[in-house]
Design a protein around this motif. Structure first.
Motif, PDB file in Angstrom:
ATOM      1  N   PHE A   2     -50.227  35.128 -74.596  1.00 48.16           N
ATOM      2  CA  PHE A   2     -50.553  33.700 -74.471  1.00 48.16           C
ATOM      3  C   PHE A   2     -52.009  33.433 -74.842  1.00 48.16           C
ATOM      4  CE2 PHE A   2     -52.640  30.558 -71.726  1.00 48.16           C
ATOM      5  CZ  PHE A   2     -52.012  29.395 -72.172  1.00 48.16           C
ATOM      6  N   ARG A   3     -52.921  34.260 -74.380  1.00 51.10           N
ATOM      7  CA  ARG A   3     -54.340  33.983 -74.592  1.00 51.10           C
ATOM      8  C   ARG A   3     -54.732  34.120 -76.064  1.00 51.10           C
ATOM      9  NH1 ARG A   3     -57.268  36.307 -69.053  1.00 51.10           N
ATOM     10  NH2 ARG A   3     -56.318  34.735 -67.703  1.00 51.10           N
ATOM     11  N   ILE A   4     -54.121  35.061 -76.774  1.00 52.01           N
ATOM     12  CA  ILE A   4     -54.415  35.173 -78.207  1.00 52.01           C
ATOM     13  C   ILE A   4     -53.935  33.930 -78.936  1.00 52.01           C
ATOM     14  CG2 ILE A   4     -53.853  36.430 -80.317  1.00 52.01           C
ATOM     15  CD1 ILE A   4     -53.675  38.986 -78.569  1.00 52.01           C
ATOM     16  N   ALA A   5     -52.683  33.535 -78.685  1.00 52.02           N
ATOM     17  CA  ALA A   5     -52.118  32.369 -79.367  1.00 52.02           C
ATOM     18  C   ALA A   5     -52.833  31.087 -78.970  1.00 52.02           C
ATOM     19  CB  ALA A   5     -50.627  32.265 -79.055  1.00 52.02           C
ATOM     20  N   ALA A   6     -53.193  30.959 -77.690  1.00 56.47           N
ATOM     21  CA  ALA A   6     -53.807  29.722 -77.203  1.00 56.47           C
ATOM     22  C   ALA A   6     -55.186  29.498 -77.826  1.00 56.47           C
ATOM     23  CB  ALA A   6     -53.912  29.754 -75.677  1.00 56.47           C
ATOM     24  N   VAL A   7     -55.953  30.555 -78.015  1.00 56.67           N
ATOM     25  CA  VAL A   7     -57.275  30.400 -78.630  1.00 56.67           C
ATOM     26  C   VAL A   7     -57.136  29.898 -80.065  1.00 56.67           C
ATOM     27  CG1 VAL A   7     -59.296  31.647 -79.460  1.00 56.67           C
ATOM     28  CG2 VAL A   7     -58.463  32.045 -77.147  1.00 56.67           C
ATOM     29  N   PHE A   8     -56.224  30.493 -80.829  1.00 53.88           N
ATOM     30  CA  PHE A   8     -55.979  30.021 -82.190  1.00 53.88           C
ATOM     31  C   PHE A   8     -55.538  28.555 -82.188  1.00 53.88           C
ATOM     32  CE2 PHE A   8     -55.740  34.520 -83.514  1.00 53.88           C
ATOM     33  CZ  PHE A   8     -56.349  34.457 -84.765  1.00 53.88           C
ATOM     34  N   ALA A   9     -54.586  28.234 -81.302  1.00 62.31           N
ATOM     35  CA  ALA A   9     -54.040  26.876 -81.255  1.00 62.31           C
ATOM     36  C   ALA A   9     -55.110  25.856 -80.907  1.00 62.31           C
ATOM     37  CB  ALA A   9     -52.909  26.823 -80.224  1.00 62.31           C
ATOM     38  N   ALA A  10     -55.899  26.168 -79.882  1.00 67.98           N
ATOM     39  CA  ALA A  10     -56.913  25.225 -79.418  1.00 67.98           C
ATOM     40  C   ALA A  10     -58.000  25.017 -80.466  1.00 67.98           C
ATOM     41  CB  ALA A  10     -57.521  25.720 -78.108  1.00 67.98           C
ATOM     42  N   ALA A  11     -58.443  26.093 -81.105  1.00 72.87           N
ATOM     43  CA  ALA A  11     -59.473  25.965 -82.140  1.00 72.87           C
ATOM     44  C   ALA A  11     -58.967  25.121 -83.299  1.00 72.87           C
ATOM     45  CB  ALA A  11     -59.890  27.354 -82.624  1.00 72.87           C
ATOM     46  N   ALA A  12     -57.731  25.363 -83.720  1.00 77.68           N
ATOM     47  CA  ALA A  12     -57.164  24.591 -84.835  1.00 77.68           C
ATOM     48  C   ALA A  12     -56.990  23.124 -84.473  1.00 77.68           C
ATOM     49  CB  ALA A  12     -55.821  25.199 -85.243  1.00 77.68           C
ATOM     50  N   ALA A  13     -56.534  22.851 -83.259  1.00 74.34           N
ATOM     51  CA  ALA A  13     -56.314  21.463 -82.850  1.00 74.34           C
ATOM     52  C   ALA A  13     -57.618  20.676 -82.792  1.00 74.34           C
ATOM     53  CB  ALA A  13     -55.614  21.428 -81.490  1.00 74.34           C
ATOM     54  N   ILE A  14     -58.700  21.349 -82.450  1.00 74.09           N
ATOM     55  CA  ILE A  14     -60.004  20.676 -82.398  1.00 74.09           C
ATOM     56  C   ILE A  14     -60.548  20.431 -83.813  1.00 74.09           C
ATOM     57  CG2 ILE A  14     -62.428  21.021 -81.738  1.00 74.09           C
ATOM     58  CD1 ILE A  14     -61.369  22.326 -79.155  1.00 74.09           C
ATOM     59  N   LEU A  15     -60.281  21.351 -84.731  1.00 78.69           N
ATOM     60  CA  LEU A  15     -60.739  21.185 -86.113  1.00 78.69           C
ATOM     61  C   LEU A  15     -59.878  20.211 -86.908  1.00 78.69           C
ATOM     62  CD1 LEU A  15     -61.525  24.906 -87.037  1.00 78.69           C
ATOM     63  CD2 LEU A  15     -63.190  23.085 -86.604  1.00 78.69           C
ATOM     64  N   GLN A  16     -58.640  20.033 -86.487  1.00 81.62           N
ATOM     65  CA  GLN A  16     -57.698  19.248 -87.290  1.00 81.62           C
ATOM     66  C   GLN A  16     -58.131  17.804 -87.544  1.00 81.62           C
ATOM     67  OE1 GLN A  16     -55.733  19.937 -89.399  1.00 81.62           O
ATOM     68  NE2 GLN A  16     -53.590  19.474 -89.034  1.00 81.62           N
ATOM     69  N   PRO A  17     -58.682  17.083 -86.566  1.00 85.35           N
ATOM     70  CA  PRO A  17     -59.127  15.712 -86.869  1.00 85.35           C
ATOM     71  C   PRO A  17     -60.190  15.654 -87.961  1.00 85.35           C
ATOM     72  CG  PRO A  17     -58.966  16.026 -84.500  1.00 85.35           C
ATOM     73  CD  PRO A  17     -58.789  17.379 -85.119  1.00 85.35           C
ATOM     74  N   LEU A  18     -61.034  16.685 -88.055  1.00 82.95           N
ATOM     75  CA  LEU A  18     -62.052  16.701 -89.105  1.00 82.95           C
ATOM     76  C   LEU A  18     -61.413  16.838 -90.488  1.00 82.95           C
ATOM     77  CD1 LEU A  18     -64.661  19.053 -87.372  1.00 82.95           C
ATOM     78  CD2 LEU A  18     -64.604  16.549 -87.391  1.00 82.95           C
ATOM     79  N   SER A  19     -60.449  17.741 -90.603  1.00 82.26           N
ATOM     80  CA  SER A  19     -59.755  17.885 -91.882  1.00 82.26           C
ATOM     81  C   SER A  19     -58.901  16.661 -92.170  1.00 82.26           C
ATOM     82  CB  SER A  19     -58.885  19.148 -91.881  1.00 82.26           C
ATOM     83  OG  SER A  19     -57.747  18.992 -91.057  1.00 82.26           O
ATOM     84  N   GLY A  20     -58.358  16.048 -91.116  1.00 82.29           N
ATOM     85  CA  GLY A  20     -57.577  14.828 -91.294  1.00 82.29           C
ATOM     86  C   GLY A  20     -58.416  13.687 -91.834  1.00 82.29           C
ATOM     87  N   ASP A  21     -59.648  13.583 -91.354  1.00 77.91           N
ATOM     88  CA  ASP A  21     -60.549  12.542 -91.845  1.00 77.91           C
ATOM     89  C   ASP A  21     -60.854  12.758 -93.325  1.00 77.91           C
ATOM     90  OD1 ASP A  21     -62.573  10.321 -91.356  1.00 77.91           O
ATOM     91  OD2 ASP A  21     -63.905  11.923 -92.019  1.00 77.91           O
TER      92      ASP A  21
END
Length: 444
Positions: free
Chosen positions: A216-235
């Motif tokens: 869980f912790r490996i997957a969650a770190v990847f998921a959380a980092a990507a979700a935070i970066l996603q609005p920037l790429s979306g913009d």
């Protein structure tokens, strides 16, 4: 159902099915490689067992993704022969390179799956990294081809002929970077939340908690980092759409009228007949600022575009709202998770945070499907933006509706089979790591 609608529906079904496996194939090998790295550095068997469990999942999705991707390749030629006749020589390079990347990925995956205790341990780990890198490159190349359809380049279009073809310029068209970046981050977010959610569920149920906590912790770190970066790429992606595809942006935002200080519309029901949006929340000037970084900038509406070139507004708007809304939910969960990592360590073992990840399990993939709906439906009525209409590219062969029904049955069957195989794989985890749940404390 007429043949044109059947051809579009079959392509949409095939792409919607394949994109899930593509995302997992691009991302899961990196999770696998991180777990394997931890095993090599610490010698803890739990990381080895996580690696092996995930590698079996990668193999399942690789096989299914290969089949569904091959079907898509054939459908391009069979359903859209006019498109491929003209577009094939122009944007064929990323597809051919994607085949090479896929070939490398297949070889590396075979080395990794059967290389335990046969190769040097670090070379074995490296083959897993190659699986991830080649899968990611493969995805980027396919997205580059799709970006060409949104931002055609690498040729001159004169009197209905495609002249002076430059495949390199076509592949590196003006939209490829923003679209590929947005898709790659979306793949990490979607796969990360799906994997983390499954392991969080097993932790909440008290099943082999130590094993599932590491995963869980490996997957969650990847998921959380990507979700935070996603609005920037979306913009970045939205600004590119505003510049190159104003009709798509207008449909995304249900922006019917060209105006300065255009409001950002949240929610609402588009009324295409009366050119308005009912029951929406409007934030004055924000759309203008997001597009041009100026609250008073003019944003082109659908009224500035010939009506025969309008995309379906309602579908595009709803899909865009779903994508953004789910992205915001995942962003909130990610912020909470990183707060837990940084300051509130007790949150990491609390059931309420785990249950948030369980709830979020499907959200990333729903957002990905919604995003591709925006990309494809928002480009209509064009298959090559501004050059070739989708209706002019479809095959003249009759009976496509029967093909659509057949492929629907096949894909539904594949989905059921893959779900069963994954369920069985998750249930077998205990055989890999059979540690009593009592060894790990979960705070209520």
């Amino acid at each position: 159902m007429n043949d044109f609608l059947a051809a579009r529906s079959q392509m949409a079904l095939s792409l919607g099915f394949h994109i899930v496996f593509s995302c997992i194939g691009m991302v899961m090998p990196f999770f696998m490689a991180v777990a394997h790295y931890y095993y090599l550095k610490t010698g803890k068997d739990v990381y080895k067992n996580v690696t092996k469990a995930w590698s079996k999942g990668v193999a399942i999705f690789f096989a299914t993704g290969a089949v569904s991707g091959t079907v898509l390749s054939f459908e391009l030629g069979l359903l859209w022969p006019t498109f491929m006749k003209h577009a094939g020589p122009i944007f064929g390079m990323p597809f051919s390179l994607e085949g090479t990347a896929f070939f490398i990925e297949a070889i590396a995956l075979g080395f990794f799956l059967y290389g335990w205790n046969r190769f040097n341990r670090w070379f074995h780990w490296f083959t897993g990294v190659v699986v991830g890198v080649s899968g990611l490159v493969s995805g980027i190349l396919v997205v580059a081809a799709n970006a060409w359809m949104n931002s055609p380049a690498g040729f001159d279009y004169l009197n209905g002929e495609y002249l002076n073809i430059d495949p390199i310029k076509a592949m590196f068209n003006d939209a490829w970077f923003s679209q590929a970046l947005h898709m790659c981050i979306a793949a990490f977010a979607a796969t990360g939340f799906a994997v983390a959610g499954v392991h969080a569920l097993m932790i909440v149920r008290g099943s082999h908690v130590a094993f599932h906590t590491k995963a869980f912790r490996i997957a969650a770190v990847f998921a959380a980092a990507a979700a935070i970066l996603q609005p920037l790429s979306g913009d970045l992606s939205a600004k590119d759409v505003a510049h190159r595809q104003p009709a798509k942006l207008a449909a995304m935002e249900a922006h019917f009228h060209t105006e300065k200080g255009a409001p950002l519309i949240i929610g609402g029901i588009p009324d295409e007949k009366n050119k308005k949006v009912d029951y929406a929340v409007k934030i004055p000037g924000l759309l203008s600022f997001m597009v041009a970084e100026d609250f008073n900038a003019e944003v082109k509406g659908l009224d500035a575009i010939p009506e025969e070139n309008h995309p379906p507004v309602a579908v595009t708007h709803y899909a865009f709202q779903v994508m953004v809304g789910l992205g915001m939910i995942m962003l909130l969960i990610s912020v909470l998770y990183f707060i837990g990592l940084w300051k509130k360590k007790q949150w990491l073992e609390s059931k309420w945070l785990l249950k948030l990840f369980v709830i979020a399990t499907p959200l990333g993939f729903i957002a990905v499907e919604a995003g591709w709906t925006v990309t494809e439906v928002g480009r209509q009525p064009w298959i090559i933006n501004g050059i070739m209409r989708t209706a002019d590219a479809v095959t003249p062969m009759p009976g496509i509706n029967y093909s659509f029904y057949l492929f629907s049955a096949v894909y539904i069957s594949l989905a059921v089979i893959v779900t069963f195989m994954l369920y069985r794989q998750i249930k077998m985890v205990g055989k890999l790591y059979d540690t009593p749940s009592s060894t790990f404390l979960i705070n209520h």
